[in-house]
Design an enzyme around this catalytic site. Structure first.
Site, mmCIF file in Angstrom:
data_model
loop_
_atom_site.group_PDB
_atom_site.id
_atom_site.type_symbol
_atom_site.label_atom_id
_atom_site.label_comp_id
_atom_site.label_asym_id
_atom_site.label_seq_id
_atom_site.Cartn_x
_atom_site.Cartn_y
_atom_site.Cartn_z
ATOM 1 N N ARG A 1 0.792 -1.243 0.000
ATOM 2 C CA ARG A 1 0.000 0.000 0.000
ATOM 3 C C ARG A 1 0.814 1.278 0.000
ATOM 4 N NH1 ARG A 1 -3.842 -2.428 -2.502
ATOM 5 N NH2 ARG A 1 -4.599 -4.220 -1.340
ATOM 6 N N ASP B 1 -6.803 -1.141 4.268
ATOM 7 C CA ASP B 1 -6.111 -0.585 3.107
ATOM 8 C C ASP B 1 -6.438 0.879 2.848
ATOM 9 O OD1 ASP B 1 -4.658 -2.860 2.596
ATOM 10 O OD2 ASP B 1 -6.268 -3.779 1.424
HETATM 11 N N1 ARG Z 1 -6.057 -8.328 6.236
HETATM 12 C C1 ARG Z 1 -4.922 -8.093 5.399
HETATM 13 C C2 ARG Z 1 -4.350 -6.733 5.641
HETATM 14 O O1 ARG Z 1 -5.045 -5.887 6.117
HETATM 15 C C3 ARG Z 1 -5.200 -8.344 3.944
HETATM 16 C C4 ARG Z 1 -6.314 -7.573 3.330
HETATM 17 C C5 ARG Z 1 -6.326 -7.892 1.891
HETATM 18 N N2 ARG Z 1 -7.539 -7.777 1.214
HETATM 19 C C6 ARG Z 1 -8.291 -8.811 0.767
HETATM 20 N N3 ARG Z 1 -9.189 -8.540 -0.078
HETATM 21 N N4 ARG Z 1 -8.134 -10.014 1.176
HETATM 22 O O2 ARG Z 1 -3.210 -6.499 5.348
#
Ligand code: ARG
Length: 427
Positions: A97, A126
């Site tokens: 990110r 995110d």
């Molecule tokens: N929970 C993880 C994080 O916040 C992954 C999130 C990723 N998104 C998904 N659509 N699985 O880093």
């Protein structure tokens, strides 16, 4: 004279949400959309994604290969830091990110854009990571997050797409939400939302089920320089190739599956499945190397740093002075991490089976129980005398408290006296 239309740079994955955004943003904000598709190592047809963006209505579609940057500036520093969120998650999504934010800000500057946009929902980590990073990198940029703003359900979104001639791929029918890059794959939603349900086999794409992995185990040797992996089995590789190699190798042996009930930044617990073969192998190897080269105190302290570092990455604070401070420590600490770790991959496990380093603190002559032993056994006596002094004096002065006789609410750390059993004859 009509005013020039404003421009927005949209992080575009090619999926449904951001495809709909290409149409939705101009309708809502009257801006021209420039898409940026960033390659962090997820296997995708980038040309097709570019074409799709233009077809839907983007004024310009840019593709950036950021794999090397991702490895050099994000993945390997996180590996050196030992950053595993809550001890298990190698942070693949979280690490991507800040880089995406940086590239969005760079393109916005280049294209003279007024805003940036991303496809994050209003419930996840995110959005925080991207927005916070963007606010640091360029506070003047307006941030648009269509999915967070529009009130469409999934079905309404699909209808919107169909009405606007946006191609809807069959695979969006999948109940899972996934994200992937070089460092790993994240899977959530669907049946995974029930934390009692074992993840169905279909959620995994990179890793074999351990029971289907080869019966023959395989050995790999990973060489590190300053805490960075530089070679596998004596073959030097650049970071991207090395990670790809380990993802394939580990995946074949079922290594790298993680089932994590994690604490999100926005306050909720969520169940996430990860596949991260390379990350798991490299973190395991790296930690084993540190175990050989660092003193006990330094190791204890590094665990604290690792946890802080992981929280910082997870919590979206990559671009912060605190991060710089931690990096300074980690880089200083990693300058000694040279050596090679030998690992066995077998049926879902990666196990350290050998380690060597020119800077190793392990001394066989001191450790051995054979006749080569050079450890001064008699010196232990004096050591124990001094080392045990504080508790010996404490016992003399405070035995009542230690025995719990004066404890108010606390349970004693001392068990009650155990009655001895006398076997006296003829009871
Ligand atoms: N929970 C993880 C994080 O916040 C992954 C999130 C990723 N998104 C998904 N659509 N699985 O880093």
């Amino acid at each position: 004279m009509s005013e020039q239309r404003k421009k927005v740079v949209l992080a575009y994955s090619g999926g449904l949400d951001t495809s709909v955004a290409i149409k939705w943003i101009p309708e809502k904000y009257h801006m021209d959309v420039i898409t940026v598709t960033i390659d962090l190592g997820a296997v995708k047809d980038l040309d097709a994604i570019r074409e799709k963006a233009l077809k839907i209505g983007a004024k310009k579609a840019i593709v950036i290969d950021a794999k090397d940057t991702f490895v050099k500036y994000f993945i390997f520093p996180a590996l050196q830091a030992g950053a595993l969120y809550e001890g298990v998650y190698p942070l693949a999504t979280a690490l991507g990110r800040p880089l995406i934010a940086k590239l969005l800000a760079d393109v916005a500057l280049e294209e003279n854009a007024d805003a940036v946009a991303h496809g994050c929902t209003g419930k996840g980590n995110d959005q925080v990571r991207l927005d916070v990073s963007l606010q640091v990198l360029n506070p003047r940029l307006q941030i648009i997050a269509p999915v967070r703003e529009w009130k469409m359900t999934r079905d309404e979104e699909i209808r919107y797409a169909e009405e606007h001639n946006i191609p809807v791929e069959a695979k969006i029918k999948s109940p899972y939400s996934t994200d992937e890059n070089l460092w790993g794959r994240s899977i959530e939603c669907g049946v995974l939302e029930d934390p009692w349900v074992e993840p169905p086999e279909e959620v995994y794409k990179w890793t074999k089920n351990a029971k289907d992995a080869p019966d023959e185990s395989e050995y790999i040797e990973i060489e590190f320089a300053r805490g960075i992996p530089i070679a596998i089995n004596d073959e030097e590789m650049d970071g991207v190739a090395l990670i790809n190699t380990l993802n394939a190798w580990g995946g074949k042996h079922g290594v790298g599956r993680i089932d994590h009930l994690e604490n999100r930044l926005v306050g909720i617990k969520s169940r996430e499945i990860y596949e991260s073969p390379a990350a798991m192998i490299l973190h395991t190897a790296h930690k084993a190397l540190e175990g050989m080269i660092m003193t006990k105190d330094a190791l204890r302290f590094k665990d604290i740093i690792s946890a802080q570092y992981a929280d910082l990455i997870y919590n979206g604070l990559w671009f912060s002075a605190f991060h710089q401070d931690l990096v300074a420590y980690v880089l200083s600490n990693q300058r000694l991490m040279n050596g090679t770790i030998r690992m066995r991959l077998s049926k879902g496990t990666c196990t350290v089976v050998g380690r060597k380093s020119p800077l190793s603190l392990y001394n066989e002559k001191l450790a051995t129980y054979q006749k080569e032993d050079t450890f001064d056994h008699s010196a232990s006596l004096g050591f124990i005398k001094i080392y045990g002094l504080p508790v010996k004096i404490q016992a003399q002065k405070q035995m009542d408290i230690l025995a719990g006789r004066e404890a108010l609410h606390l349970d004693s750390i001392m068990p009650p006296k155990v009655k001895s059993i006398h076997k006296s004859g003829g009871e």
